[in-house]
Design a protein around this motif. Sequence first.
Motif, PDB file in Angstrom:
ATOM      1  N   GLY A 197      36.763  22.529  35.319  1.00 38.82           N
ATOM      2  CA  GLY A 197      35.710  21.571  34.801  1.00 38.82           C
ATOM      3  C   GLY A 197      36.662  21.040  33.118  1.00 38.82           C
ATOM      4  O   GLY A 197      36.520  19.832  33.355  1.00 38.82           O
ATOM      5  N   VAL A 198      37.031  21.510  33.076  1.00 39.33           N
ATOM      6  CA  VAL A 198      38.317  20.934  32.337  1.00 39.33           C
ATOM      7  C   VAL A 198      39.129  19.844  32.449  1.00 39.33           C
ATOM      8  O   VAL A 198      38.513  18.204  31.937  1.00 39.33           O
ATOM      9  N   TYR A 199      39.568  19.681  33.483  1.00 44.07           N
ATOM     10  CA  TYR A 199      40.152  18.999  33.814  1.00 44.07           C
ATOM     11  C   TYR A 199      39.558  17.365  34.381  1.00 44.07           C
ATOM     12  O   TYR A 199      40.074  16.442  34.138  1.00 44.07           O
ATOM     13  N   CYS A 200      38.305  18.621  35.291  1.00 45.64           N
ATOM     14  CA  CYS A 200      37.375  17.770  35.661  1.00 45.64           C
ATOM     15  C   CYS A 200      36.494  16.265  34.333  1.00 45.64           C
ATOM     16  O   CYS A 200      37.052  15.018  35.007  1.00 45.64           O
ATOM     17  N   PHE A 201      36.376  16.776  34.073  1.00 48.58           N
ATOM     18  CA  PHE A 201      35.812  16.109  32.694  1.00 48.58           C
ATOM     19  C   PHE A 201      36.476  15.099  31.839  1.00 48.58           C
ATOM     20  O   PHE A 201      36.643  14.088  31.696  1.00 48.58           O
ATOM     21  N   ASN A 202      38.176  15.464  31.459  1.00 45.55           N
ATOM     22  CA  ASN A 202      39.418  14.830  31.019  1.00 45.55           C
ATOM     23  C   ASN A 202      39.418  13.558  32.212  1.00 45.55           C
ATOM     24  O   ASN A 202      39.483  12.391  31.316  1.00 45.55           O
ATOM     25  N   ARG A 203      39.519  14.004  33.342  1.00 44.31           N
ATOM     26  CA  ARG A 203      39.669  12.923  34.107  1.00 44.31           C
ATOM     27  C   ARG A 203      38.997  11.815  34.026  1.00 44.31           C
ATOM     28  O   ARG A 203      39.094  10.441  34.537  1.00 44.31           O
TER      29      ARG A 203
END
Length: 227
Positions: A212-218
């Motif tokens: 979730g963190v990486y998808c949001f940042n991307r």
Amino acid sequence: MSGIDWTPFLLSFKLASWTTSLLFLLALPLGWWLARTKTRAKPLLEALFSLPIVLPPSVLGFYILWALSGNSALGAFFKEHLGIELVFSFPGLVVASCLYSFPFMLQPLQSGFESLNRHMLEAAFVAGKSSWQTLLFVALPNIKPSLMTALIVTFAHTVGEFGVVLMVGGSIPGETKVASVAIYEFVEVMDYENAHIYSAVMVGISFAVLLGVYCFNRYHKRRLGVL
């Protein structure tokens, strides 16, 4: 195999929710101040607030246990004046978790504030906005990736706590027996089947949080045209 007892997981989520909420309120103004201050004590303060990252959980847990016990001034105050026993209780777990997870909330927020364009902040001050108005309505909306990282990682880190939680809270069913402690107890009695199930749930939660963190940042970078 009997059905899964979800109580330890629910207790872990309850603890993580309380810890994340309280730490956000504490770390937000502190991170804002640390990002803007010119004091020479800044490296000292940063090292102090980051100690939980490098300290062994047994060391940190011992000092928190000592600080919250009835023999300390803090523990005695809560017990005598508020009727709250901090050791081996859920309120004690919240205090311990806040201390243990504090840098995971503070550091992303501070880094986000330090990355902001100084001219944007100066323009807000010139426009007559107070420091609090600038923080809430100018700075905070512009550090969404850092904010989400701080909230999600703090929550996940609290869910996965073991050493500090065990030392301060013990293993009281429905009160302090969180998921990580339950897994430890399954392994102690060689109940590997339930240990595997509980561990698999924790792995799934941890992976989902990081994804979730990486998808949001991307997604945020794409909106800004970085990717």
